[in-house]
Design a protein around this motif. Structure first.
Motif, PDB file in Angstrom:
ATOM      1  N   VAL A  27     -13.746  33.210  12.154  1.00 23.67           N
ATOM      2  CA  VAL A  27     -13.575  33.715  10.791  1.00 23.67           C
ATOM      3  C   VAL A  27     -12.448  32.966  10.074  1.00 23.67           C
ATOM      4  O   VAL A  27     -12.607  32.538   8.924  1.00 23.67           O
ATOM      5  CB  VAL A  27     -13.281  35.225  10.798  1.00 23.67           C
ATOM      6  CG1 VAL A  27     -12.990  35.714   9.378  1.00 23.67           C
ATOM      7  CG2 VAL A  27     -14.451  35.994  11.377  1.00 23.67           C
ATOM      8  N   TYR A  69     -12.473  30.655   6.773  1.00 20.25           N
ATOM      9  CA  TYR A  69     -11.603  31.115   5.679  1.00 20.25           C
ATOM     10  C   TYR A  69     -10.703  29.969   5.220  1.00 20.25           C
ATOM     11  O   TYR A  69     -10.530  29.735   4.019  1.00 20.25           O
ATOM     12  CB  TYR A  69     -10.767  32.288   6.170  1.00 20.25           C
ATOM     13  CG  TYR A  69     -10.004  33.026   5.091  1.00 20.25           C
ATOM     14  CD1 TYR A  69     -10.433  34.270   4.654  1.00 20.25           C
ATOM     15  CD2 TYR A  69      -8.853  32.497   4.517  1.00 20.25           C
ATOM     16  CE1 TYR A  69      -9.739  34.960   3.669  1.00 20.25           C
ATOM     17  CE2 TYR A  69      -8.162  33.170   3.538  1.00 20.25           C
ATOM     18  CZ  TYR A  69      -8.600  34.400   3.120  1.00 20.25           C
ATOM     19  OH  TYR A  69      -7.913  35.065   2.138  1.00 20.25           O
ATOM     20  N   LEU A  73     -19.120  36.320   4.416  1.00 21.93           N
ATOM     21  CA  LEU A  73     -18.370  35.769   5.540  1.00 21.93           C
ATOM     22  C   LEU A  73     -18.333  36.748   6.704  1.00 21.93           C
ATOM     23  O   LEU A  73     -18.636  36.389   7.854  1.00 21.93           O
ATOM     24  CB  LEU A  73     -16.941  35.437   5.109  1.00 21.93           C
ATOM     25  CG  LEU A  73     -15.984  35.002   6.233  1.00 21.93           C
ATOM     26  CD1 LEU A  73     -16.435  33.676   6.841  1.00 21.93           C
ATOM     27  CD2 LEU A  73     -14.558  34.892   5.712  1.00 21.93           C
ATOM     28  N   TYR A  74     -17.987  37.992   6.415  1.00 20.74           N
ATOM     29  CA  TYR A  74     -17.852  38.971   7.478  1.00 20.74           C
ATOM     30  C   TYR A  74     -19.203  39.358   8.067  1.00 20.74           C
ATOM     31  O   TYR A  74     -19.316  39.617   9.264  1.00 20.74           O
ATOM     32  CB  TYR A  74     -17.114  40.208   6.966  1.00 20.74           C
ATOM     33  CG  TYR A  74     -15.668  39.937   6.609  1.00 20.74           C
ATOM     34  CD1 TYR A  74     -15.019  38.812   7.106  1.00 20.74           C
ATOM     35  CD2 TYR A  74     -14.956  40.782   5.778  1.00 20.74           C
ATOM     36  CE1 TYR A  74     -13.695  38.550   6.788  1.00 20.74           C
ATOM     37  CE2 TYR A  74     -13.628  40.534   5.453  1.00 20.74           C
ATOM     38  CZ  TYR A  74     -13.010  39.412   5.958  1.00 20.74           C
ATOM     39  OH  TYR A  74     -11.703  39.151   5.637  1.00 20.74           O
ATOM     40  N   THR A 115     -20.085  36.515  10.506  1.00 21.70           N
ATOM     41  CA  THR A 115     -19.183  36.134  11.594  1.00 21.70           C
ATOM     42  C   THR A 115     -18.585  37.301  12.387  1.00 21.70           C
ATOM     43  O   THR A 115     -18.060  37.083  13.477  1.00 21.70           O
ATOM     44  CB  THR A 115     -18.012  35.288  11.044  1.00 21.70           C
ATOM     45  OG1 THR A 115     -17.313  36.044  10.041  1.00 21.70           O
ATOM     46  CG2 THR A 115     -18.525  33.988  10.443  1.00 21.70           C
ATOM     47  N   ILE A 116     -18.640  38.511  11.850  1.00 22.44           N
ATOM     48  CA  ILE A 116     -18.055  39.658  12.558  1.00 22.44           C
ATOM     49  C   ILE A 116     -19.183  40.549  13.061  1.00 22.44           C
ATOM     50  O   ILE A 116     -19.834  41.232  12.272  1.00 22.44           O
ATOM     51  CB  ILE A 116     -17.107  40.464  11.651  1.00 22.44           C
ATOM     52  CG1 ILE A 116     -15.971  39.568  11.144  1.00 22.44           C
ATOM     53  CG2 ILE A 116     -16.537  41.656  12.399  1.00 22.44           C
ATOM     54  CD1 ILE A 116     -14.977  40.284  10.244  1.00 22.44           C
ATOM     55  N   LYS A 147     -10.125  42.976  13.609  1.00 21.39           N
ATOM     56  CA  LYS A 147     -10.174  43.018  12.152  1.00 21.39           C
ATOM     57  C   LYS A 147      -8.766  42.927  11.552  1.00 21.39           C
ATOM     58  O   LYS A 147      -8.556  42.257  10.537  1.00 21.39           O
ATOM     59  CB  LYS A 147     -10.864  44.297  11.687  1.00 21.39           C
ATOM     60  CG  LYS A 147     -12.340  44.351  12.079  1.00 21.39           C
ATOM     61  CD  LYS A 147     -12.989  45.640  11.604  1.00 21.39           C
ATOM     62  CE  LYS A 147     -14.469  45.664  11.976  1.00 21.39           C
ATOM     63  NZ  LYS A 147     -15.142  46.898  11.520  1.00 21.39           N
ATOM     64  N   ILE A 169      -7.647  39.399  11.726  1.00 23.49           N
ATOM     65  CA  ILE A 169      -8.309  38.594  10.692  1.00 23.49           C
ATOM     66  C   ILE A 169      -7.628  38.788   9.344  1.00 23.49           C
ATOM     67  O   ILE A 169      -7.375  37.822   8.617  1.00 23.49           O
ATOM     68  CB  ILE A 169      -9.807  38.962  10.610  1.00 23.49           C
ATOM     69  CG1 ILE A 169     -10.535  38.456  11.860  1.00 23.49           C
ATOM     70  CG2 ILE A 169     -10.441  38.369   9.350  1.00 23.49           C
ATOM     71  CD1 ILE A 169     -11.955  38.979  11.995  1.00 23.49           C
TER      72      ILE A 169
END
Length: 209
Positions: free
Chosen positions: A11, A15, A136-137, A140-141, A150, A153
Motif C-alpha cells: 500500500v 501511495y 487503492l484500499y 491492496t487491503i 491499517k 498504513i
C-alpha cells in the motif's frame, strides 16, 4: 493480531508513487518554498498530510463510499476546490514584480497557520482523493486485515506526505533556488501559476460524481 508487513509495504509503495507525481499539491509547496514563504510552506505540508489522512480514514471506515455517492456534494466540493486553485494561480500572475537580482525577503503574511489552511483547502477541495483511497484500499487491503496494519498504513501515509513535501520545501528554499528566484521570479511565479490554473480548470470541468 500483528500487522501484515507485506500488505503495509504494498500500500505504501503505491501511495508513494502517487504522492511524488506532479499535481496541485506539488505546485503549491513549490510556489511557497521558492518565493520565501517558508513557514507557510511548512504549514501547507502539514495541512496536506492531515487532509490526505482524513480521506484515508474515511475510506477505511467506509464513510467515503457514502460521501462519494452524494453526487451533488462531491461535485460542489470539486468545483469549489478547482476555483480555489484557479484563484491561487491568478494570484501568482498579479503579484508585485520582482526586481531582477534583488535580495529576496520573506513574503508578507508568511505564517504556519495560513499554510495549514492552504494545505487543507487544496487537498480537501479535491474529492478525487476519496476515489483514490477507495480504489487503492479495495485493491491492496484484503478483507479482515488487522487494525494494526491499517494504523501502520495511516501513519506511513502521513509520514510519506511530510517527507516528500518536506524534501521539496528544503530543496526549493535553498540558496541556489532562492537566487534563481531573485533573478527570474516573475517567470517562475507565472509558470507555477499556470500549473495551478490548469489543475483548477481540470478539476472544475472533470466529470462529477
Amino acid at each position: 493480531m500483528p500487522p501484515d508487513i507485506s500488505v503495509v509495504a504494498t500500500v505504501l509503495l503505491l501511495y508513494a508513487a502517487v504522492v511524488i507525481s506532479p499535481g496541485p499539491n506539488f505546485a503549491l509547496i513549490s510556489r511557497l518554498a521558492i518565493s520565501g514563504a517558508r513557514q507557510t510552506a511548512v504549514g501547507a505540508t502539514l495541512g496536506l498530510a492531515c487532509a490526505a489522512t482524513l480521506y484515508a480514514v474515511l475510506s477505511m471506515s467506509g464513510l467515503a463510499v457514502v460521501l462519494a455517492r452524494i453526487g451533488w456534494l462531491a461535485g460542489a466540493v470539486q468545483v469549489a476546490g478547482g476555483l480555489f486553485l484557479v484563484y491561487l494561480g491568478v494570484a501568482s500572475w498579479v503579484r508585485p514584480k520582482i526586481q531582477g537580482g534583488a535580495e529576496t525577503t520573506p513574503v508578507e503574511g508568511d505564517g504556519l497557520k495560513r499554510g495549514i489552511g492552504l494545505g487543507l483547502l487544496v487537498n480537501l477541495g479535491n474529492p478525487k482523493g476519496i476515489a483514490f483511497f477507495i480504489s487503492l484500499y479495495a485493491a491492496t487491503i484484503p478483507p479482515g486485515t488487522a487494525l494494526s496494519s491499517k494504523i501502520m498504513i495511516l501513519m506511513g501515509g502521513f509520514a510519506l506526505e511530510l517527507l516528500w513535501y518536506g524534501l521539496v520545501l528544503s530543496l526549493l528554499s535553498s540558496g541556489p533556488a532562492r537566487q534563481a528566484y531573485s533573478k527570474a521570479g516573475d517567470w517562475i511565479e507565472r509558470c507555477i501559476g499556470a500549473m495551478l490554473i490548469g489543475f483548477g480548470l481540470k478539476l472544475i470541468f472533470a466529470p462529477k460524481g
